[in-house]
Design a protein around this motif. Structure first.
Motif, PDB file in Angstrom:
ATOM      1  N   ALA A 165      98.820 -72.448  21.884  1.00  0.00           N
ATOM      2  CA  ALA A 165      99.595 -71.561  21.016  1.00  0.00           C
ATOM      3  C   ALA A 165      99.213 -70.105  21.259  1.00  0.00           C
ATOM      4  O   ALA A 165     100.068 -69.212  21.245  1.00  0.00           O
ATOM      5  CB  ALA A 165      99.380 -71.935  19.554  1.00  0.00           C
ATOM      6  N   SER A 166      97.915 -69.866  21.487  1.00  0.00           N
ATOM      7  CA  SER A 166      97.408 -68.527  21.791  1.00  0.00           C
ATOM      8  C   SER A 166      95.973 -68.681  22.268  1.00  0.00           C
ATOM      9  O   SER A 166      95.342 -69.733  22.077  1.00  0.00           O
ATOM     10  CB  SER A 166      97.456 -67.618  20.556  1.00  0.00           C
ATOM     11  N   ARG A 167      95.448 -67.623  22.864  1.00  0.00           N
ATOM     12  CA  ARG A 167      94.042 -67.646  23.272  1.00  0.00           C
ATOM     13  C   ARG A 167      93.132 -67.808  22.054  1.00  0.00           C
ATOM     14  O   ARG A 167      92.136 -68.539  22.091  1.00  0.00           O
ATOM     15  CB  ARG A 167      93.697 -66.351  24.013  1.00  0.00           C
ATOM     16  N   GLU A 168      93.520 -67.140  20.956  1.00  0.00           N
ATOM     17  CA  GLU A 168      92.712 -67.225  19.742  1.00  0.00           C
ATOM     18  C   GLU A 168      92.704 -68.641  19.180  1.00  0.00           C
ATOM     19  O   GLU A 168      91.658 -69.140  18.729  1.00  0.00           O
ATOM     20  CB  GLU A 168      93.246 -66.241  18.690  1.00  0.00           C
TER      21      GLU A 168
ATOM     22  N   ARG B  94      93.158 -71.390  20.910  1.00  0.00           N
ATOM     23  CA  ARG B  94      92.352 -72.205  21.819  1.00  0.00           C
ATOM     24  C   ARG B  94      90.880 -72.093  21.475  1.00  0.00           C
ATOM     25  O   ARG B  94      90.172 -73.105  21.352  1.00  0.00           O
ATOM     26  CB  ARG B  94      92.589 -71.760  23.262  1.00  0.00           C
ATOM     27  N   GLU B  95      90.400 -70.862  21.326  1.00  0.00           N
ATOM     28  CA  GLU B  95      88.983 -70.649  21.037  1.00  0.00           C
ATOM     29  C   GLU B  95      88.598 -71.211  19.675  1.00  0.00           C
ATOM     30  O   GLU B  95      87.515 -71.799  19.516  1.00  0.00           O
ATOM     31  CB  GLU B  95      88.667 -69.160  21.129  1.00  0.00           C
ATOM     32  N   ALA B  96      89.492 -71.060  18.701  1.00  0.00           N
ATOM     33  CA  ALA B  96      89.205 -71.577  17.359  1.00  0.00           C
ATOM     34  C   ALA B  96      89.122 -73.098  17.372  1.00  0.00           C
ATOM     35  O   ALA B  96      88.259 -73.682  16.688  1.00  0.00           O
ATOM     36  CB  ALA B  96      90.287 -71.113  16.384  1.00  0.00           C
ATOM     37  N   ASP B  97      89.987 -73.757  18.117  1.00  0.00           N
ATOM     38  CA  ASP B  97      89.959 -75.220  18.202  1.00  0.00           C
ATOM     39  C   ASP B  97      88.657 -75.713  18.820  1.00  0.00           C
ATOM     40  O   ASP B  97      88.080 -76.722  18.381  1.00  0.00           O
ATOM     41  CB  ASP B  97      91.144 -75.729  19.022  1.00  0.00           C
ATOM     42  N   ILE B  98      88.189 -75.010  19.849  1.00  0.00           N
ATOM     43  CA  ILE B  98      86.932 -75.406  20.489  1.00  0.00           C
ATOM     44  C   ILE B  98      85.754 -75.226  19.530  1.00  0.00           C
ATOM     45  O   ILE B  98      84.896 -76.119  19.406  1.00  0.00           O
ATOM     46  CB  ILE B  98      86.712 -74.598  21.784  1.00  0.00           C
TER      47      ILE B  98
ATOM     48  N   THR C  53     103.487 -71.901  33.434  1.00  0.00           N
ATOM     49  CA  THR C  53     102.483 -70.836  33.328  1.00  0.00           C
ATOM     50  C   THR C  53     101.160 -71.408  32.845  1.00  0.00           C
ATOM     51  O   THR C  53     101.083 -71.988  31.752  1.00  0.00           O
ATOM     52  CB  THR C  53     102.961 -69.739  32.365  1.00  0.00           C
ATOM     53  N   MET C  54     100.126 -71.232  33.647  1.00  0.00           N
ATOM     54  CA  MET C  54      98.791 -71.709  33.293  1.00  0.00           C
ATOM     55  C   MET C  54      98.211 -70.844  32.168  1.00  0.00           C
ATOM     56  O   MET C  54      98.679 -69.727  31.913  1.00  0.00           O
ATOM     57  CB  MET C  54      97.882 -71.653  34.520  1.00  0.00           C
ATOM     58  N   PRO C  55      97.169 -71.326  31.484  1.00  0.00           N
ATOM     59  CA  PRO C  55      96.537 -70.515  30.438  1.00  0.00           C
ATOM     60  C   PRO C  55      96.087 -69.148  30.930  1.00  0.00           C
ATOM     61  O   PRO C  55      96.055 -68.181  30.162  1.00  0.00           O
ATOM     62  CB  PRO C  55      95.349 -71.382  30.008  1.00  0.00           C
TER      63      PRO C  55
END
Length: 222
Positions: free
Chosen positions: A70-73, A75-79, A118-120
């Motif tokens: 959904a967004s870089r943010e 992604r990081e929050a999920d991790i 489109t890759m991340p």
């Protein structure tokens, strides 16, 4: 070296099985080789990365733009949210996400593999590259778990593919009669060593201790 997804899919399945075997009963609250990440961060990343690739394959198959994350943010929050979970929960999550990815790969019609997604990172690639990209994620991050699986354990075909991957820092390579590889870095002396050691060094998974020659500063060379 081929990047044909139909050829690489069985290799991805075997790599995933090895990864799951390592993660089974592994303490995930201990540090990984990724700076600032525990093993739990690595495992959660791999699970969410599988789901991201399902999104990209869905895009390729249906024609509906479906970003990896959904967004870089997000992604990081999920991790960060997933990393502290109990090891048994993370193992089940990793296995389930791998199954979802396998199902998505099997559902791909032949013509869809040429669809550009489109890759991340923002790089545009044909969907056919996704299986290879996921195989790299699994093999490299398996090493990052610091749990006894290292570059020397990579399947024989994997390091040469890394050396020929356009995404890997480029250099001229030549196989020597003794099975080592000669690698000439632009502006540097020739480096020599086992192919797995060269691939590990080029991807930041090795310190070059098995290599001979004047190693350049990898970050500066990139």
């Amino acid at each position: 070296m081929t990047a044909d997804p139909l050829v690489l899919t069985p290799e991805l399945e075997r790599a995933t099985e090895r990864l799951l075997a390592t993660v089974d009963s592994l303490p995930l609250d201990e540090p990984s080789l990724c700076a600032g990440w525990t093993r739990g961060h690595v495992v959660t990343h791999l699970a969410r990365n599988a789901d991201a690739y399902v999104n990209l394959l869905t895009w390729a198959r249906t024609g509906t733009r479906t970003p990896a994350y959904a967004s870089r943010e997000a992604r990081e929050a999920d991790i960060e949210a997933g990393a502290p979970r109990p090891a048994s929960v993370q193992l089940a999550d990793l296995a389930a996400s791998a199954t979802r990815l396998s199902t998505a790969i099997d559902a791909m019609p032949a013509e869809a593999w040429s669809t550009v997604v489109t890759m991340p990172s923002g790089t545009e690639v044909p969907a056919a590259r996704l299986v290879w990209s996921r195989l790299c994620e699994v093999e490299l991050h398996h090493v990052d778990l610091d749990a006894g699986y290292g570059p020397a354990d990579w399947p024989e075909a994997f390091p040469p593919r890394l050396l020929h991957d356009p995404a890997t820092p480029r250099a001229a390579t030549l196989e020597a009669p003794d099975g080592t590889v000669l690698l000439t870095v632009p502006g540097a002396a020739t480096v020599r060593g086992p192919v797995h050691a060269l691939a590990a060094w080029l991807t930041g998974r090795g310190d070059g201790a098995e290599l001979t020659g004047a190693l350049p500063d990898l970050e500066a060379w990139k």
